[in-house]
Design an enzyme around this catalytic site. Structure first.
Site, PDB file in Angstrom:
ATOM      1  NE  ARG A 180      -2.183  -1.293   3.607  1.00 24.09           N
ATOM      2  CZ  ARG A 180      -1.747  -0.429   4.499  1.00 24.09           C
ATOM      3  NH1 ARG A 180      -1.975   0.872   4.330  1.00 24.09           N
ATOM      4  NH2 ARG A 180      -1.085  -0.820   5.570  1.00 24.09           N
TER       5      ARG A 180
ATOM      6  CE  LYS B 223      -6.137  -4.210   4.595  1.00 19.07           C
ATOM      7  NZ  LYS B 223      -6.824  -4.915   5.726  1.00 19.07           N
TER       8      LYS B 223
ATOM      9  CG  HIS C 176      -7.105  -4.802  10.506  1.00 18.80           C
ATOM     10  ND1 HIS C 176      -5.778  -4.488  10.662  1.00 18.80           N
ATOM     11  CD2 HIS C 176      -7.162  -5.569   9.387  1.00 18.80           C
ATOM     12  CE1 HIS C 176      -5.068  -5.048   9.696  1.00 18.80           C
ATOM     13  NE2 HIS C 176      -5.883  -5.706   8.912  1.00 18.80           N
TER      14      HIS C 176
ATOM     15  CB  SER D  30       0.669  -6.992   7.743  1.00 17.15           C
ATOM     16  OG  SER D  30       1.250  -7.844   6.786  1.00 17.15           O
TER      17      SER D  30
ATOM     18  CE  LYS E 200      -5.578  -9.329  10.327  1.00 14.13           C
ATOM     19  NZ  LYS E 200      -4.239  -8.934   9.878  1.00 14.13           N
ATOM     20  CB  THR E 201      -4.380 -15.164   7.338  1.00 14.03           C
ATOM     21  OG1 THR E 201      -4.819 -13.862   6.954  1.00 14.03           O
ATOM     22  CG2 THR E 201      -4.887 -16.174   6.319  1.00 14.03           C
TER      23      THR E 201
ATOM     24  CG  ASP F 180      -7.688  -8.327   6.776  1.00 15.56           C
ATOM     25  OD1 ASP F 180      -6.830  -8.357   7.670  1.00 15.56           O
ATOM     26  OD2 ASP F 180      -7.788  -7.389   5.969  1.00 15.56           O
TER      27      ASP F 180
ATOM     28  NE  ARG G 291      -0.320  -9.213   1.779  1.00 17.01           N
ATOM     29  CZ  ARG G 291      -0.853  -9.031   2.968  1.00 17.01           C
ATOM     30  NH1 ARG G 291      -1.865  -9.791   3.360  1.00 17.01           N
ATOM     31  NH2 ARG G 291      -0.387  -8.103   3.777  1.00 17.01           N
TER      32      ARG G 291
END
Length: 529
Positions: free
Chosen positions: A54, A196, A215, A233, A237-238, A252, A317
């Site tokens: 980003r 996002k 988030h 990140s 989380k994933t 997410d 990704r």
């Protein structure tokens, strides 16, 4: 067809417009147009050029009078004058209208029909359309007829903005107008900007509806017990929410309403650098099949993936529909949370692998949003870990003041009686370069004990530096792992390092100390007097 497919976007064109194509058709177009190639397993591989993440400094929010007083202005939400946005958007729309081919997708954000929005994307690339189709919720065909967008994304990755003319910083510009209900993305092919931008919109809309946008990833156990996993990140989380023993709600972005938790998205966007088939089989399988979109992943001439190769970026990704994960929660919705987990990858190696938080501590760590970055994960980082504080574990996506979200979280924890945990997925036995990364097996064992309720009844001891309650024993985890100081060979080095991190927490707290209650100020991490 062109007129109806582009309605609401402001793009007028006699071009060919491919509206709501399915994955096979989008892949066919992407391949014929040279937008990328297929892996040996059928996943589509795209390279995003100079932008592999980003462009935070190129994100702007339009300073519309109707919203100006409510926006959290600053480095995150930079102001763009309404007249600058109008001119910029007009030039991008005109440029898109001159393209020979455009792709559109009509999609939902929000699995709960009571709180969803309708989104229309117009873009120049088939693979970006496929990314959006994977990432958001795909309406039934019958609901596409007469689809009227609530927000539109005008996506022109090859268009170069003019800073002097458009009021931006560089040739890349991501501009969001809440008044016009429009997002314009130009000068970057990184697809995460699409995802996002809508998360930012949901973070704006939902608080006024009494829904907390978060988030976080989320899953649900066989008994209906919902767990939330907050984290920046690289904190897991994933990975940790993709648990074969629990149904994935989403990886997410979620909302916490009066009735339960719901996913904003219809897909997953997993970081896959050094992805392990043994440790993360669900993400591995989802990334090695037709329908997945891989960003900046390396493959050999036969299309065989090398997920350890970071030649393009560490931020490789995989984007895939959530149904690629087996046993997902039906409809992306579930009940009220029983456990709230806050993840940090502490590269200083001084935080415990798990600790139980009081509600006041949970709000403190939510507003702190701590993790640590290390060399190799981002350009420009030196050998020493760099502490990162991203309030609410998602500062780049918060259009409102952080206190709005912090207050809502505290109210929901109190109302619904959720247990709260801080989990360190980072280093142990020493800082980055000396210690080693926390075992994912140990982390899963700790989470299993927290989520099944057994850990809440364990015997705890208080950490002297951070005031955290650490369990003395957990089945499947060595005792010396539970207490971080015990895992260090050099105890004096641990004490120095812990004291340094305490000072960083203390300095960060100054930014929001005045906006919280006395209960939160009382549990704030601070150096010993």
């Amino acid at each position: 067809m062109s007129a109806s497919a582009l309605a609401g976007t402001g793009v007028a064109a006699a071009s060919t417009v491919h509206a709501n194509l399915t994955a096979p058709a989008l892949v066919q177009h992407a391949l014929s147009r040279g937008e990328g190639r297929l892996s040996a397993d059928g996943a589509f591989i795209a390279l995003t050029g100079q932008h592999t993440g980003r462009s935070v400094q190129d994100k702007f929010v339009v300073d519309d009078p109707s919203v100006s007083e409510q926006v959290w202005w600053g480095k995150i939400n930079q102001k763009m004058a309404p007249e600058k946005f109008a001119g910029f958007a007009a030039r991008v729309r005109e440029w898109l209208g001159a393209r020979p081919v455009l792709f559109t997708q009509d999609l939902y954000a929000g699995a709960d029909p009571a709180h969803r929005i309708r989104v229309r994307l117009v873009t120049t690339n088939a693979w970006h359309a496929m990314f959006a189709r994977n990432m958001f919720i795909r309406p039934p065909v019958a609901e596409l007829e007469g689809f009227t967008p609530d927000f539109t994304i005008v996506h022109a990755p090859e268009f170069e903005a003019d800073p002097a003319r458009d009021g931006c910083r560089s040739s890349t510009c991501i501009a969001l107008s809440f008044a016009a209900k429009t997002i314009v993305i130009a000068g970057t092919s990184y697809a995460g900007e699409i995802k996002k931008s809508i998360f930012t919109v949901m973070n704006w809309l939902l608080p006024e509806r009494g829904v907390l946008p978060m988030h976080c990833s989320a899953n649900v156990g066989r008994k209906g017990d919902v767990a939330l996993f907050f984290g920046l990140s690289g904190t897991g989380k994933t990975t940790l929410s993709s648990d074969p023993e629990r149904a994935l709600i989403g990886d997410d972005e979620h909302g916490w309403s009066d009735t339960g938790v719901f996913n904003f998205e219809g897909g997953c966007y997993a970081k896959v650098i050094k992805l392990s088939k043994d440790a993360e089989p669900q993400i591995w399988d989802a990334s090695h099949r037709f329908g997945a979109v891989l960003e900046n992943v390396v493959a050999d001439e036969r299309g065989v993936l090398d997920l350890d190769d970071n030649r393009f970026t560490e931020n490789t990704r995989s984007c895939y529909p959530i149904e690629f994960i087996p046993g997902i929660a039906p409809g992306g919705v579930a009940g009220l949370p029983k456990n709230v987990v806050m993840l940090t990858a502490d590269a200083f190696g001084v935080l415990p692998p798990i600790s139980k938080l009081t509600p006041a501590q949970a709000m403190y760590h939510f507003l702190s949003g701590y993790t640590a970055r290390v060399a190799g994960t981002e350009k420009g980082l030196g050998k020493e870990p760099q502490a990162t504080f991203s309030t609410c574990f998602g500062a780049p996506f918060l259009p409102r003041h952080p206190e709005v979200y912090g207050k809502m979280l505290a109210e929901r924890i109190a109302r619904d009686g959720a247990d709260c945990w801080l989990v360190n997925t980072g280093w142990t036995g020493g800082a980055y370069g000396t210690g080693h990364r926390m075992s994912i097996g140990h982390t899963r064992a700790l989470l299993r004990a927290a989520l099944d309720g057994s850990l809440a009844n364990a015997e705890f001891e208080k950490d002297p530096f951070f005031g955290l309650m650490i369990p003395k024993s957990v089945p499947g985890v060595p005792a010396e792992v539970l207490n971080p100081r015990a895992a260090w060979a050099d105890k004096a080095a641990y004490d120095r390092t812990a004291a340094e991190l305490v000072r960083r927490f203390e300095a960060n707290f100054e930014s929001f100390a005045g906006a919280v209650g006395e209960d939160v100020r009382a549990v704030a991490i601070k150096a010993a007097a």
